[in-house]
Motif scaffolding. Structure first.
Motif, short mmCIF file in Angstrom:
data_model
loop_
_atom_site.label_atom_id
_atom_site.label_comp_id
_atom_site.label_asym_id
_atom_site.label_seq_id
_atom_site.Cartn_x
_atom_site.Cartn_y
_atom_site.Cartn_z
N ARG A 1 -53.10 -95.70 6.72
CA ARG A 1 -53.08 -94.23 6.67
C ARG A 1 -51.80 -93.72 6.00
O ARG A 1 -51.83 -92.77 5.23
N LEU B 1 -51.15 -88.21 12.55
CA LEU B 1 -51.17 -89.23 13.59
C LEU B 1 -50.50 -88.73 14.86
O LEU B 1 -49.71 -87.78 14.82
N ARG C 1 -53.49 -100.39 10.83
CA ARG C 1 -54.23 -99.12 10.67
C ARG C 1 -53.29 -97.98 10.27
O ARG C 1 -53.62 -97.17 9.42
N ASP C 2 -52.15 -97.93 10.93
CA ASP C 2 -51.19 -96.88 10.60
C ASP C 2 -50.65 -97.06 9.19
O ASP C 2 -50.48 -96.09 8.45
N LYS D 1 -54.58 -85.31 1.46
CA LYS D 1 -54.39 -86.66 2.00
C LYS D 1 -53.07 -86.81 2.74
O LYS D 1 -52.98 -87.54 3.71
N SER E 1 -53.52 -85.36 6.19
CA SER E 1 -54.34 -86.27 6.99
C SER E 1 -53.54 -87.48 7.45
O SER E 1 -53.64 -87.91 8.59
N ALA E 2 -52.75 -88.04 6.56
CA ALA E 2 -51.94 -89.22 6.91
C ALA E 2 -50.90 -88.89 7.96
O ALA E 2 -50.59 -89.71 8.81
#
Length: 115
Positions: free
Chosen positions: A110, A31, A106-107, A24, A27-28
Motif C-alpha cells: 500500500r 491506514l 501488505r503495508d 492513490k 488511499s495509501a
C-alpha cells in the motif's frame, strides 16, 4: 543537523500533506497503524499513529523505540526535513540506503504508492 523541534514540525507538515492528498496517495495513507520515525543522528524516536490519513498522538523519546511499530522509518534528522520539504526524493533516498522503511508486506504494498 536539524533539531528536535524542526523534526517535529516536519512530521506535522507531513501529516498535513497526507491529510489533503487525494487519489492513490490518500488511499495509501488511510491506514490505521502504529508508526515510528527513528532519527539516528539525534538518537531519538518519534512515535505515533497513522490514522485516517494523518499522523496522530506523536510522542518524542530518547534512543531507539520502546516497541515495534507496524511502520518503522529510520533516517537522519536532515533527511527527514529534506524529504518533507521536497528536496529529497523518498524512492532515491530509500534505494541509496539513506532512509530505511520496515513494515509488513501488505503495508509495504500500500505504501509503495507514496514512493
Amino acid at each position: 543537523m536539524a533539531d528536535p523541534d524542526e523534526c517535529r514540525a516536519a512530521l506535522e507538515q507531513l501529516s498535513r500533506n497526507l491529510s489533503v492528498a487525494d487519489g492513490k496517495v490518500r488511499s495509501a495513507a488511510a491506514l490505521d497503524r502504529s508508526l515510528s520515525c527513528r532519527l539516528t543522528d539525534l538518537d531519538l524516536t518519534f512515535t505515533g499513529t497513522l490514522r485516517g490519513g494523518r499522523i496522530e498522538d506523536v510522542v518524542q523519546s530518547p534512543g531507539a523505540p520502546d516497541g515495534k511499530a507496524a511502520i518503522r522509518l529510520t533516517m537522519t534528522s536532515d533527511d527527514l526535513v529534506a524529504l518533507v520539504d521536497g528536496r529529497l526524493n523518498f524512492a532515491k533516498a530509500w534505494a541509496a540506503g539513506r532512509v530505511k522503511l520496515e513494515a509488513g508486506i501488505r503495508d509495504l504494498l500500500r505504501l509503495r504508492t507514496l514512493l
